[in-house]
Design a protein around this motif. Sequence first.
Motif, short mmCIF file in Angstrom:
data_model
loop_
_atom_site.label_atom_id
_atom_site.label_comp_id
_atom_site.label_asym_id
_atom_site.label_seq_id
_atom_site.Cartn_x
_atom_site.Cartn_y
_atom_site.Cartn_z
N LYS A 169 39.09 32.94 5.67
CA LYS A 169 38.67 33.19 7.04
C LYS A 169 39.53 34.27 7.69
O LYS A 169 39.05 35.09 8.47
CB LYS A 169 38.75 31.91 7.86
CG LYS A 169 38.39 32.11 9.34
CD LYS A 169 38.59 30.85 10.16
CE LYS A 169 38.30 31.12 11.63
NZ LYS A 169 38.52 29.93 12.47
N SER A 173 38.24 37.60 9.72
CA SER A 173 38.70 37.88 11.10
C SER A 173 39.30 39.27 11.18
O SER A 173 39.03 40.02 12.14
CB SER A 173 39.72 36.83 11.54
OG SER A 173 39.19 35.54 11.51
N GLU A 233 33.22 33.98 12.22
CA GLU A 233 33.79 35.00 13.11
C GLU A 233 32.77 36.05 13.53
O GLU A 233 33.06 37.25 13.57
CB GLU A 233 34.99 35.67 12.44
CG GLU A 233 36.21 34.79 12.29
CD GLU A 233 36.91 34.53 13.63
OE1 GLU A 233 36.98 35.47 14.44
OE2 GLU A 233 37.39 33.41 13.84
#
Length: 321
Positions: A169, A173, A233
């Motif tokens: 993740k 991002s 995101e």
Amino acid sequence: MGQTYTWQFDAPSGVYKSHALSNDLMDIAALEFKFVPFTKKIKTYGKRMGDTVTLPYYKALDRPTSAQLEEETRIPIDQLSMGTQSITIKEWGRGVEYTSFAEDLSVLSPNEGAQKRLKDQMAETMDNAAAAAFTGTDAKVIFIPTSLTGGTWDTDGTPSTSALVNVTKHHVSTIRDYMVKDLHTPFYKGGHYIGLASTKFLRGLRDDKVIEAWNLYLRKGEHIYNGEIGQVEGVRFVEVALESSLSNSVGTGSVLGEAVIFGEDAVGRIEIDFPHLRADPNYQGDFGRRRAVVWYGTVAFGVKYPTATDRECRIVRVTSA
């Protein structure tokens, strides 16, 4: 027996064509596409316009330190400059040989074997061609994961180092924020970017348990993309199973799966004839004993902005040397 289709003889080419059957073939093949739907047709290109189209675009102006004027100050004039990208049309096609014209043509139904094989072959070929544009060296900006939270950036279209981990993740991002605040890449639609990702790439996100299911963010009237598995995101991810489009085994120890993340106007498409069916009633000239049916088309794909420049770049590739 399959559905009956009308075949029309094309005297200039000496073959029979069935556009009704071709349309059915395309409708089914389109259900398999992952890359092609995210290309944008260049409507100014068509027949008798040469084999290459040049796409001009205005480059972004420099940001002034200040645009404030004093009473006696003349307005500064910036120079408007242009860039160009060229796409050259290509021919595509494959076929199947038959020994019985009437009987074997009736098999070419969307619900029967030969039709399905042609559909699968065409869909894979066209999607691989589109994928080659998204992942080629004209897509200049590359992110390579080298730790669980960071990575290396390249801006010349060639990865400089090997990936050491699969995506997390944190990497998504980082890419998303870089596209928003550094590249100022326009969103694809509705405040989202699109991510076309290999199965292994998505496995890293699934293991992190960070994928938001599509039914939690789609609003009434919005549609789900073919293969869309959710968002992370603000990037809506579509799973691409074809290894020939995106690899599941790049980086040190084949640790990384590839992906591309992009905004609007990433890849253009020029076409004269998107793939359709043709039948030759005298294939190889053997007194009509052997016939062939093929799919054939003239299409090409190309990155619209082949730069890493702020307000021009549209694509970030996730890959490895």
